[in-house]
Scaffold this active site. Structure first.
Site, PDB file in Angstrom:
ATOM      1  N   ARG A 105       0.889  -1.169   0.000  1.00 42.00           N
ATOM      2  CA  ARG A 105       0.000   0.000   0.000  1.00 42.00           C
ATOM      3  C   ARG A 105       0.918   1.207   0.000  1.00 42.00           C
ATOM      4  NH1 ARG A 105      -5.374   1.252   3.495  1.00 42.00           N
ATOM      5  NH2 ARG A 105      -6.100  -0.160   1.886  1.00 42.00           N
ATOM      6  N   HIS A 132      -7.258   1.016  -6.598  1.00 38.18           N
ATOM      7  CA  HIS A 132      -7.487   0.072  -5.489  1.00 38.18           C
ATOM      8  C   HIS A 132      -8.175  -1.171  -6.067  1.00 38.18           C
ATOM      9  CE1 HIS A 132      -7.701  -1.404  -1.541  1.00 38.18           C
ATOM     10  NE2 HIS A 132      -8.565  -0.584  -0.986  1.00 38.18           N
ATOM     11  N   GLN A 135     -10.118  -3.776  -3.952  1.00 33.99           N
ATOM     12  CA  GLN A 135     -11.434  -3.275  -3.543  1.00 33.99           C
ATOM     13  C   GLN A 135     -12.466  -3.498  -4.655  1.00 33.99           C
ATOM     14  OE1 GLN A 135     -12.295  -1.814  -0.421  1.00 33.99           O
ATOM     15  NE2 GLN A 135     -14.303  -2.205  -1.282  1.00 33.99           N
ATOM     16  N   ASP A 222     -17.177   7.292  -1.630  1.00 34.50           N
ATOM     17  CA  ASP A 222     -15.944   7.128  -0.854  1.00 34.50           C
ATOM     18  C   ASP A 222     -15.638   8.491  -0.229  1.00 34.50           C
ATOM     19  OD1 ASP A 222     -13.553   6.223   0.240  1.00 34.50           O
ATOM     20  OD2 ASP A 222     -12.440   6.252  -1.643  1.00 34.50           O
ATOM     21  N   CYS A 264     -16.447   1.712   0.320  1.00 35.15           N
ATOM     22  CA  CYS A 264     -15.298   0.821   0.583  1.00 35.15           C
ATOM     23  C   CYS A 264     -14.914   0.805   2.056  1.00 35.15           C
ATOM     24  CB  CYS A 264     -14.121   1.263  -0.263  1.00 35.15           C
ATOM     25  SG  CYS A 264     -13.643   2.980   0.061  1.00 35.15           S
ATOM     26  N   ARG A 292     -13.723  -8.706   0.907  1.00 31.59           N
ATOM     27  CA  ARG A 292     -12.296  -8.439   0.706  1.00 31.59           C
ATOM     28  C   ARG A 292     -11.462  -9.687   1.051  1.00 31.59           C
ATOM     29  NH1 ARG A 292     -10.219  -3.394   0.787  1.00 31.59           N
ATOM     30  NH2 ARG A 292      -8.372  -4.618   0.230  1.00 31.59           N
TER      31      ARG A 292
HETATM   32  N1  NVA Z   1      -9.892   6.806  -1.168  1.00 33.54           N
HETATM   33  C1  NVA Z   1      -9.557   6.285   0.135  1.00 33.54           C
HETATM   34  C2  NVA Z   1      -9.786   4.814   0.193  1.00 33.54           C
HETATM   35  C3  NVA Z   1      -9.479   4.153   1.495  1.00 33.54           C
HETATM   36  C4  NVA Z   1      -9.730   2.679   1.473  1.00 33.54           C
HETATM   37  C5  NVA Z   1      -8.116   6.647   0.470  1.00 33.54           C
HETATM   38  O1  NVA Z   1      -7.247   6.494  -0.395  1.00 33.54           O
HETATM   39  O2  NVA Z   1      -7.865   7.108   1.586  1.00 33.54           O
HETATM   40  N1   CP Z   2     -11.363  -0.386   2.065  1.00 27.12           N
HETATM   41  C1   CP Z   2     -10.094  -0.438   2.536  1.00 27.12           C
HETATM   42  O1   CP Z   2      -9.119  -0.637   1.790  1.00 27.12           O
HETATM   43  O2   CP Z   2      -9.995  -0.264   3.888  1.00 27.12           O
HETATM   44  P1   CP Z   2      -8.647  -0.106   4.738  1.00 27.12           P
HETATM   45  O3   CP Z   2      -8.048   1.242   4.394  1.00 27.12           O
HETATM   46  O4   CP Z   2      -9.103  -0.200   6.155  1.00 27.12           O
HETATM   47  O5   CP Z   2      -7.710  -1.220   4.355  1.00 27.12           O
END
Ligand code: NVA
Ligand code: CP
Length: 312
Positions: A105, A132, A135, A222, A264, A292
């Site tokens: 990540r 993502h 997801q 989101d 998500c 997931r």
């Molecule tokens: N768009 C959000 C998704 C988190 C799962 C982020 O990148 O923070």
């Molecule tokens: N939806 C998702 O990726 O959640 P987290 O940021 O908690 O992993």
């Protein structure tokens, strides 16, 4: 030796994505029947690198590796020499001599590309600033479970048209035949370069969320401020609120009752979505989160032991 990565889903065919979803549905059924542990990755170990926080991804991916008989090893980026300037390409070359796959990540998608370029083993995107894909797989698995199909399903994403979750939802959705709409302020419209022209040309872009949700099967949102965008918080909230909030007034504009609401997670209740909507009977966010786990298993097996189901 060629290896496959899982970075954006752009290089996956519709058949491959359908297979991943069907495998995930099978794995879910087996788990429900008590067959949670299926040691198809026995002897494998997977590196999980996190530059940002995570609840669902970290938990589901770790459990997925464990239940497949493998060993997940989690590294926060601050603990690695990465944080002291070791080049990504060196980290890739070293870790890929120990691990059978590397999941990461990251803040910059380009770092993931570099990791993949220099790694001997598959690299899996656990979220970048642009995409993502794990997801998106769970999202379409959930849509298939709730609506019986993905092809022809109408999905309206309300919010940031440049959001990583939206980008992957659009890329996978277009491949699977879903009809993707997005409603965002002009300055946050989707980026054709990030989506690719083939996807961009097939999505419907709206400014008015009320128009976008009319007669859809799925309303998706989101956060307005993603991880890494904290400095833009004020400016973003000003651009998105109150107009782009998914609340009961907006949902009345769908014009039918059988729509589902997706997110998500984590959600910022009171910003992109209201508490009553996320707790309503139309919301499927916790099934989505559960999926997931099953989709992560399907991806790991596809990359590391693709003929697993023959020996079920
Ligand atoms: N768009 C959000 C998704 C988190 C799962 C982020 O990148 O923070
Ligand atoms: N939806 C998702 O990726 O959640 P987290 O940021 O908690 O992993």
């Amino acid at each position: 030796m060629s290896k496959r990565d899982f970075l954006t889903l752009k290089d996956y065919t519709a058949e491959e994505i359908r297979l991943l979803i069907d495998d995930a549905i099978l794995l879910k059924r087996l788990r429900q029947k008590g067959r949670a542990v299926l040691p198809f990755l026995s002897g494998f170990n997977v590196a999980l690198i996190f530059e940002k926080p995570s609840t669902r991804t970290r938990a589901s991916f770790s459990v997925a590796v464990y239940e497949l008989g493998g060993l997940p090893i989690t590294y926060s980026a601050q603990e690695l020499q990465l944080s002291r300037g070791e080049p990504v390409r060196d980290v890739a070359r070293v870790l890929s001599r120990y691990h059978h796959a590397i999941a990461a990540r990251v803040f910059r998608h380009s770092d993931l590309e570099e990791l993949a370029r220099f790694s001997r083993v598959p690299v899996i995107n656990m979220l970048s600033d642009l995409y993502h894909p794990l997801q998106a797989l769970a999202d379409y698995m959930t849509i298939k479970e709730k609506k019986g199909r993905v092809d022809g399903v109408r999905v309206a994403f309300i919010g940031d048209g440049r959001d990583n979750v939206f980008n992957s939802l659009a890329i996978a959705g277009v491949k699977l035949g879903a009809r993707i709409r997005v409603a965002s302020p002009k300055a946050y419209e989707p980026d054709p370069e990030v989506l690719g022209d083939d996807v961009y040309s097939k999505i419907e872009i709206y400014e008015d969320p009320a128009e976008a949700v009319r007669d859809v099967d799925v309303v998706y949102t989101d956060v307005f401020v993603s991880m890494g965008q904290e400095k833009e918080r004020e400016e973003r909230l000003k651009a998105f609120l109150p107009r782009y909030q998914v609340n009961s007034d907006l949902l009345k504009k769908v014009g039918r009752d059988d729509y589902i609401v997706m997110h998500c997670l984590p959600a910022h209740r009171g910003e992109e979505i209201t508490d009553d909507v996320i707790e309503s009977g139309n919301s499927v966010v916790f099934d989505q989160a559960e999926n997931r786990l099953h989709t992560s298993k399907a991806v790991l097996l596809y990359l590391l032991n693709p003929h697993w189901s023959r020996s079920l």
